[in-house]
Design an enzyme around this catalytic site. Structure first.
Site, PDB file in Angstrom:
ATOM      1  CB  CYS A 143      -0.942  -0.001   1.197  1.00  0.00           C
ATOM      2  SG  CYS A 143      -0.092   0.003   2.799  1.00  0.00           S
ATOM      3  CG  HIS A 215      -3.770   1.042   5.169  1.00  0.00           C
ATOM      4  ND1 HIS A 215      -3.462   0.103   4.211  1.00  0.00           N
ATOM      5  CD2 HIS A 215      -4.834   1.748   4.691  1.00  0.00           C
ATOM      6  CE1 HIS A 215      -4.301   0.220   3.201  1.00  0.00           C
ATOM      7  NE2 HIS A 215      -5.140   1.217   3.472  1.00  0.00           N
TER       8      HIS A 215
END
Length: 890
Positions: A143, A215
């Site tokens: 990510c 994230h």
């Protein structure tokens, strides 16, 4: 894969709800540079989340879902109910602790950040959409690539190609699940190379509460209760981390949980370690001591020891998910590889001795053999392993710990040094304990090492040159003595030869006159008839005189063997010549030193030596060097001008050249290439055609090279056919056998062929292996993990194919180097042979000239000195060799 982006700016200065509708105005789309866009397409294909994967959850370290995107959507209650998980696990809000507040902020008052909008990602410090891809999501662990998408729109035209290379290498360098510190260092590197990205916005980086897990958000929004970091651009991100370099949060991973600890770069080439047998030195000595306690004079005792030796060691000591043991407590805890061929041969020898009848070996003999097995670690210390040695020799890295490569290499060298110094003592102790002092191992003499440190450079006097002068004078005296003795030897030969008058005259006038009777003198001295004129096409050699020809040879003196050689040359049978050349050369050597016409004998010996090498190269390698062929043709023209006849069908040099051009082996190699490039039914048809051609050619007379080609081709095609027809459960050994035979085939015949059928089988086997490891799981979360594993397996497959292609390229370079070496050898070998034989003939010809009886002593003209080379020679130095064998630049 289109690289679409959204750009719609809203600058409200805070995280409050925006005063303007997010989707009321039409969006404007920017286009990246062509090179950057193509690079992103390649990165996306490798690291995108599979379309059928579950993109709505993030896995925790325990393997269970830790969060779901779109937390404020209607699916959250159903999600919690389906998981049967407590609500506290997936709660939406959470207090930001003090330890995390230095990097993160509480965003519970901005619920839109946790919603999926399917349009864009947001920047943290200012609520505005960030340019990003919206048609897909990156795979778990990658990510962080979303951070570099907005940077791609800020790159100038001059830096486009450099930034493309930077993006292409980025996933391989960082890998999956890098730390926040690694992302920080990468950003610093990007700013240094591309200063224009300093003000570029970045998507929100969110942290999971209480866990070192980050994230990078995308269009799915933030996971519930996760805290956004206090940065919205490259500049603010770098400044935030720089001011908190001592924080433990920098060790957190960016991405979701991985698939467990494993060797990062383990590939199929390391799978053999799974089935290899290992044993510690302590267990080996303990087992051997137990064997020595058994009565070896009985059959039952020998069978018990045999069973013990057959069960030595353990397998499955290391594999991709199982690290090599690290319990290193001295040399006795080192692991010895029992599957090595050298160790296996010694074990098999002892096992064979145990299985022989009792009368062949006594108990004491068997005890000595078993005690000798205790020295396996000391005799084969190169196959003794610790964790550091194993990982260093196989270039393995555990769980992306690439930063430990330097320490692993250093510790491996320390372990090697320790093993080399302590293994001998271990063996001595084992022998002393197991034999109760009856046997002793000779201890190596210790070598004292001293280290002297000089504060000042040592001053030494000028070296004396008297010893060099003495060596020179001694060498000159010895050379003069040898030369004097050699001249005396030649004079003795002349006196002895002149005293005999037993050879008749042999005329070469070309008429039908018969030789004169033995008592009469000849009508004219022997020599070349004036009516015999050499053709203009003959290449003359200045090292031979005009009177050295077949007509000046006394056949009675030469004997029947020389006549047989002349007949063999006239017939032109290469196989007969190859068998007769070694004996003929020894006879010609004798004739050169003791018969008249030695120049002609020297020329024939030169021709036969060169011809023998050429016939051997033709029969064994189907090779005819142009230099060797040219040398043969030159000598053949000279011999033909001097009266030697050749076969009307062609000279031996012509026959060799024709044989190379019409070689059966070369034709079969080309047919084999055509069969290897085909697949399916075409391969079987071409294989049948090749085998029919082989069956037809077996009935003919073949060279050793042709027979070797027939045997290797038949074995290779049979192995490929077996690999294609065998059951998939038994495919691995047959496929490995076929690939090994193909490699041997390429090495033997200097080819670089590849089998399309074998490559297809190898790819199918790897795909099946990857699918077999995935299995079936009952939940949707496990299906996502399975899809992730399939994606990783496909990535591993691509890397293995790239490694296989690199191996093929290295083999091609090795074949090129071998061909260059063979070419140089083929050029120098005939030249050296010609020079050695010609110089020997020229040196020995001085004593044989005076053998003719009855000739008055007249002053003969000084012959031209023989010179093997007329031009400046090539210097074969290390510089040229280094240039030949230098590794090509990639």
């Amino acid at each position: 894969m289109s690289a679409s982006s959204s750009r719609q700016l809203f600058d409200c200065g805070s995280l409050d709800w925006p005063n303007k509708s997010l989707f009321g105005d039409p969006t404007t789309r920017d286009v990246m540079h062509e090179h950057i866009s193509s690079t992103w397409n390649a990165v996306i294909r490798r690291h995108m989340l599979a379309p059928n994967a579950d993109a709505e959850t993030i896995l925790g370290r325990d393997g269970l879902p830790s969060a779901q995107f779109d937390a404020y959507g209607a699916m959250l209650p159903s999600f919690i109910q389906a998981l049967n998980a407590p609500t506290t696990r997936l709660r939406i809000t959470h207090r930001c602790p003090t330890a995390e507040s230095i990097l993160c902020a509480d965003a519970s008052h901005a619920p839109w950040l946790y919603m999926a909008n399917n349009v864009c990602a947001y920047e943290a410090t200012h609520l505005k959409p960030v340019q990003t891809f919206i048609a897909f999501d990156f795979a778990h662990g990658y990510c962080y690539l979303s951070l570099f998408i907005p940077l791609s729109f800020r790159i100038t035209f001059e830096n486009a190609r450099s930034f493309s290379r930077f993006l292409e290498q980025l996933p391989d360098i960082l890998g999956a699940y890098p730390t926040l510190a690694a992302i920080y260092k990468t950003m610093l590197f990007a700013i240094r190379l591309f200063p224009e990205v300093l003000q570029a916005p970045i998507p929100i980086i969110a942290k999971r509460p209480g866990v070192l897990q980050f994230h990078v958000s995308d269009a799915r929004g933030l996971p519930p209760s996760w805290f956004p970091m206090k940065c919205g651009s490259v500049r603010s991100f770098v400044a935030l981390i720089t001011n908190n370099l001592n924080s433990d949060l920098l060790d957190g991973i960016v991405g979701s949980n991985g698939d467990g600890e494993h060797y990062t770069n383990w590939n199929s080439g390391h799978d053999h370690w799974i089935v290899n047998r290992f044993i510690t030195v302590r267990d080996l000595h303990s087992s051997l001591k137990s064997a020595l306690d058994v009565d070896l004079d009985t059959e039952g005792g020998r069978n018990a020891v045999l069973d013990l030796l057959l069960d030595l060691g353990v397998t499955n000591l290391v594999r991709r998910e199982k690290r090599f043991p690290a319990h290193f407590q001295g040399a006795e805890s080192v692991y010895l590889l029992l599957s090595c061929e050298r160790v296996g041969n010694e074990l098999v020898a002892v096992q064979d001795a145990l299985q022989e009848p009792l009368a062949n070996h006594s108990g004491l003999d068997l005890r000595a053999l078993i005690i000798n097995l205790g020295g396996l670690p000391s005799r084969h210390s190169d196959i003794c392993y610790t964790r550091n040695i194993f990982e260093n020799d196989n270039h393995l890295v555990w769980n992306f710990e690439f930063y430990r490569i330097a320490s692993i290499t250093r510790n491996a060298q320390i372990d090697r040094d320790m093993l080399s110094s302590s293994m001998a003592n271990l063996f001595s102790n084992f022998v002393s304990e197991s034999s109760n002092g009856q046997y002793r191992v000779k201890e190596p003499r210790p070598i004292a090492q001293y280290r002297v440190e000089h504060d000042e450079p040592v001053a030494s006097g000028a070296p004396s040159a008297w010893w060099q002068v003495l060596i020179g004078i001694t060498t000159a005296i010895l050379g003069a003595i040898i030369f004097f003795l050699w001249r005396c030897f030649l004079r003795a030969k002349r006196v002895k030869f002149q005293a005999k008058d037993s050879f008749p005259w042999f005329t070469t006038s070309g008429d039908d006159d018969s030789p004169p009777p033995p008592g009469d003198s000849p009508s004219h001295p022997p020599g070349r008839s004036p009516d015999r004129v050499l053709p203009r096409t003959v290449v003359r050699d200045l090292s031979f005189n005009d009177d050295d020809d077949l007509h000046s040879v006394d056949l009675d003196e030469a004997g029947s063997r020389f006549g047989e050689v002349v007949s063999l040359i006239a017939r032109g049978n290469l196989r007969e010549l190859a068998g007769a050349i070694p004996e003929s050369l020894s006879n010609l050597t004798l004739l050169q030193t003791s018969a008249s016409g030695s120049g002609f004998y020297t020329m024939v010996a030169l021709y036969l030596a060169t011809l023998g090498d050429a016939i051997t190269a033709f029969h064994e390698h189907n090779d005819a060097s142009p230099t060797t062929t040219q040398s043969l043709r030159t000598v053949e023209l000279q011999l033909e001008a001097r009266g030697l006849r050749f076969n009307e069908a062609g000279t031996p040099a012509n026959l060799i050249q024709r044989g190379v051009n019409s070689s059966v082996g070369r034709a079969l190699v080309r047919l084999t290439q055509s069969a290897l490039l085909a697949t399916g039914e075409k391969f079987r048809t071409r294989m049948a055609t090749t085998l029919e051609r082989i069956a037809a050619e077996r009935l003919n007379t073949l060279t050793a090279y042709d027979q070797r080609v027939i045997e290797m081709t038949t074995e290779l095609l049979a192995a490929i056919k077996t690999a294609l027809e065998v059951e998939r459960s038994e495919l691995t050994p047959h496929l490995a056998n076929a690939e090994a035979l193909l490699q041997v085939y390429n090495n033997l015949f200097s080819t670089d062929y590849a089998s399309a059928s074998l490559l297809a089988l190898r790819r199918e086997m790897i795909l099946r292996s990857a699918e077999g490891r995935v299995g079936e799981q009952p939940t949707s979360a496990s299906d996502a993990a399975n899809e992730e594993l399939v994606q990783r397996s496909m990535t591993k497959l691509d890397k293995e194919i790239e490694l296989f292609q690199a191996q093929i390229d290295s083999q091609r370079r090795a074949v090129t180097i071998t061909e260059a070496s063979n070419l140089r050898e083929n050029i120098l070998q005939p030249i050296n042979t010609v020079a050695n034989i010609a110089m020997a003939g020229a040196f020995l010809r001085g004593g044989a000239r005076h053998r003719m009886p009855g000739m008055p002593d007249v002053a003969a003209p000084m012959p031209n000195p023989f010179r093997a080379f007329s031009g400046r020679g090539h210097s074969l130095t290390t510089t040229r060799s280094g240039g030949l064998f230098r590794r090509p630049r990639v």
